[in-house]
Motif scaffolding. Sequence first.
Motif, PDB file in Angstrom:
ATOM      1  N   ARG A 158      55.436  21.691  -1.066  1.00 50.68           N
ATOM      2  CA  ARG A 158      54.525  20.544  -0.992  1.00 50.68           C
ATOM      3  C   ARG A 158      53.862  20.521   0.383  1.00 50.68           C
ATOM      4  N   ALA A 159      52.580  20.834   0.420  1.00 47.61           N
ATOM      5  CA  ALA A 159      51.854  20.943   1.688  1.00 47.61           C
ATOM      6  C   ALA A 159      51.781  19.629   2.448  1.00 47.61           C
ATOM      7  N   GLU A 160      51.940  18.515   1.735  1.00 51.10           N
ATOM      8  CA  GLU A 160      51.848  17.216   2.413  1.00 51.10           C
ATOM      9  C   GLU A 160      53.146  16.835   3.138  1.00 51.10           C
ATOM     10  N   LYS A 161      54.218  17.543   2.865  1.00 52.64           N
ATOM     11  CA  LYS A 161      55.502  17.219   3.488  1.00 52.64           C
ATOM     12  C   LYS A 161      55.486  17.655   4.954  1.00 52.64           C
ATOM     13  N   ARG A 162      55.850  16.753   5.839  1.00 49.61           N
ATOM     14  CA  ARG A 162      55.764  17.048   7.265  1.00 49.61           C
ATOM     15  C   ARG A 162      56.811  16.288   8.070  1.00 49.61           C
ATOM     16  N   GLY A 163      56.872  16.627   9.351  1.00 52.21           N
ATOM     17  CA  GLY A 163      57.739  15.893  10.271  1.00 52.21           C
ATOM     18  C   GLY A 163      59.024  16.626  10.633  1.00 52.21           C
ATOM     19  N   PRO A 164      59.634  16.230  11.741  1.00 50.94           N
ATOM     20  CA  PRO A 164      60.886  16.838  12.216  1.00 50.94           C
ATOM     21  C   PRO A 164      62.101  16.289  11.486  1.00 50.94           C
ATOM     22  N   LEU A 188      57.123  10.944  18.773  1.00 49.47           N
ATOM     23  CA  LEU A 188      56.065  11.932  18.986  1.00 49.47           C
ATOM     24  C   LEU A 188      55.230  12.136  17.720  1.00 49.47           C
ATOM     25  N   PHE A 189      55.901  12.226  16.578  1.00 47.32           N
ATOM     26  CA  PHE A 189      55.209  12.489  15.314  1.00 47.32           C
ATOM     27  C   PHE A 189      54.713  11.212  14.628  1.00 47.32           C
ATOM     28  N   CYS A 190      55.019  10.047  15.224  1.00 44.20           N
ATOM     29  CA  CYS A 190      54.657   8.753  14.630  1.00 44.20           C
ATOM     30  C   CYS A 190      55.197   8.640  13.205  1.00 44.20           C
ATOM     31  N   MET A 191      56.484   8.930  13.080  1.00 47.33           N
ATOM     32  CA  MET A 191      57.148   8.887  11.777  1.00 47.33           C
ATOM     33  C   MET A 191      58.479   8.158  11.902  1.00 47.33           C
ATOM     34  N   ASN A 192      59.148   8.007  10.777  1.00 45.19           N
ATOM     35  CA  ASN A 192      60.456   7.369  10.773  1.00 45.19           C
ATOM     36  C   ASN A 192      61.447   8.209   9.970  1.00 45.19           C
ATOM     37  N   ARG A 193      61.542   9.483  10.301  1.00 46.97           N
ATOM     38  CA  ARG A 193      62.452  10.395   9.613  1.00 46.97           C
ATOM     39  C   ARG A 193      63.911  10.048   9.915  1.00 46.97           C
ATOM     40  N   LYS A 194      64.786  10.355   8.961  1.00 46.47           N
ATOM     41  CA  LYS A 194      66.215  10.130   9.126  1.00 46.47           C
ATOM     42  C   LYS A 194      66.928  11.466   9.380  1.00 46.47           C
ATOM     43  N   SER A 220      54.278  24.725   6.702  1.00 47.37           N
ATOM     44  CA  SER A 220      53.458  24.642   5.484  1.00 47.37           C
ATOM     45  C   SER A 220      52.504  23.458   5.506  1.00 47.37           C
ATOM     46  N   ASN A 221      52.650  22.582   6.501  1.00 46.08           N
ATOM     47  CA  ASN A 221      51.772  21.416   6.633  1.00 46.08           C
ATOM     48  C   ASN A 221      50.747  21.662   7.736  1.00 46.08           C
ATOM     49  N   GLU A 222      49.505  21.425   7.461  1.00 46.74           N
ATOM     50  CA  GLU A 222      48.437  21.746   8.410  1.00 46.74           C
ATOM     51  C   GLU A 222      48.579  20.999   9.727  1.00 46.74           C
ATOM     52  N   GLN A 223      48.921  19.723   9.655  1.00 40.50           N
ATOM     53  CA  GLN A 223      49.043  18.915  10.869  1.00 40.50           C
ATOM     54  C   GLN A 223      50.217  19.370  11.730  1.00 40.50           C
ATOM     55  N   ASP A 224      51.357  19.566  11.078  1.00 46.28           N
ATOM     56  CA  ASP A 224      52.530  20.068  11.806  1.00 46.28           C
ATOM     57  C   ASP A 224      52.266  21.449  12.383  1.00 46.28           C
ATOM     58  N   ARG A 225      51.657  22.304  11.580  1.00 43.99           N
ATOM     59  CA  ARG A 225      51.407  23.687  11.992  1.00 43.99           C
ATOM     60  C   ARG A 225      50.545  23.750  13.252  1.00 43.99           C
ATOM     61  N   ALA A 226      49.564  22.882  13.350  1.00 41.19           N
ATOM     62  CA  ALA A 226      48.706  22.851  14.530  1.00 41.19           C
ATOM     63  C   ALA A 226      49.530  22.542  15.785  1.00 41.19           C
ATOM     64  N   MET A 227      50.454  21.592  15.661  1.00 42.97           N
ATOM     65  CA  MET A 227      51.296  21.231  16.801  1.00 42.97           C
ATOM     66  C   MET A 227      52.285  22.348  17.132  1.00 42.97           C
ATOM     67  N   LEU A 228      52.852  22.959  16.101  1.00 44.47           N
ATOM     68  CA  LEU A 228      53.870  23.992  16.298  1.00 44.47           C
ATOM     69  C   LEU A 228      53.316  25.268  16.908  1.00 44.47           C
ATOM     70  N   SER A 229      52.068  25.570  16.632  1.00 44.67           N
ATOM     71  CA  SER A 229      51.504  26.851  17.054  1.00 44.67           C
ATOM     72  C   SER A 229      50.685  26.780  18.332  1.00 44.67           C
ATOM     73  N   LYS A 235      54.981  22.148  23.910  1.00 45.72           N
ATOM     74  CA  LYS A 235      55.515  21.479  25.097  1.00 45.72           C
ATOM     75  C   LYS A 235      55.918  20.036  24.781  1.00 45.72           C
ATOM     76  N   SER A 236      55.108  19.358  23.996  1.00 51.42           N
ATOM     77  CA  SER A 236      55.423  17.970  23.619  1.00 51.42           C
ATOM     78  C   SER A 236      56.711  17.911  22.807  1.00 51.42           C
ATOM     79  N   ILE A 237      56.884  18.864  21.899  1.00 54.10           N
ATOM     80  CA  ILE A 237      58.113  18.914  21.093  1.00 54.10           C
ATOM     81  C   ILE A 237      59.321  19.193  21.981  1.00 54.10           C
ATOM     82  N   ALA A 238      59.177  20.150  22.907  1.00 53.99           N
ATOM     83  CA  ALA A 238      60.268  20.479  23.827  1.00 53.99           C
ATOM     84  C   ALA A 238      60.642  19.272  24.681  1.00 53.99           C
ATOM     85  N   GLU A 239      59.653  18.523  25.141  1.00 52.69           N
ATOM     86  CA  GLU A 239      59.912  17.336  25.962  1.00 52.69           C
ATOM     87  C   GLU A 239      60.653  16.270  25.159  1.00 52.69           C
ATOM     88  N   ALA A 240      60.283  16.111  23.891  1.00 48.01           N
ATOM     89  CA  ALA A 240      60.950  15.113  23.046  1.00 48.01           C
ATOM     90  C   ALA A 240      62.408  15.498  22.795  1.00 48.01           C
TER      91      ALA A 240
END
Length: 252
Positions: A158-164, A188-194, A220-229, A235-240
């Motif tokens: 599911r391409a819409e699935k995203r977040g850490p 950082l991701f403006c989400m509420n993942r568990k 597999s998610n375009e938004q996540d992929r942009a941040m990951l690559s 750097k933002s992910i590493a800081e978090a």
Amino acid sequence: MRKKKLNKIWLTCLGFSLCILCSAVFAPFTYIAAQPDEKSNEPNKYIDPSNVHSSYHAFAKPVVLIDVGHGGVDGGTSHKGILEKDINLAIAQKLYLILRSQGYPAVLNRDKDYALSDDNRWLQSKSRHLKDLAQRKSLTEQLPTALVVSLHVNWSKRAEKRGPIVLYQDEGSSYLLAERIQHSLNRLFCMNRKTVYGKPFYLLNKIQHPAVIVETGFISNEQDRAMLSEDRGQKSIAEAIAEGIIAHLTAW
């Protein structure tokens, strides 16, 4: 007068000859006495450094072990040439530098693109994957380890699935560490993942120290992929992640 002089010369020669004779007779015994006696209970003063097993580690304090997922022939998940192993390494290197710059001892189990299974020559198994995992576990036992953070990238049909997503062991400290890292990444991701209990994962089951697996996003998610690559996103992910680790280490 001449006779006395000859007697003196004769006595000198005799004394010199006796000295040489004594040296020849007693020198072997002197050498033997100077050697270590195999039957003696006295310890040998010479210690071969190669036979000494030091009880000291290179690190004065327990370290944060950063487990860099995949590597070498094992690229992990991917998307159009973007490989998980490369993302994991890039984020891990940034996380390492952040922690070290703030005074927290940290170690990377790989700092280049290679498979840790290549270092495992002790496990009698034909499975490269199992040798890789066992090598990662072994390093946590060789170092004074405070906690383990294993970095990975997720994938979904599911391409819409995203977040850490942070996975934890069946252990209190691991759960608290996961919660702190998840909370920081959610901001950082403006989400509420568990957080998720990582019951089937080898590292979480086998490592004896508090450990978590951090799925830093969905390739597999375009938004996540942009941040990951991208370097800035990594750097933002590493800081978090570092923020969550430091919050955990300073909570006690």
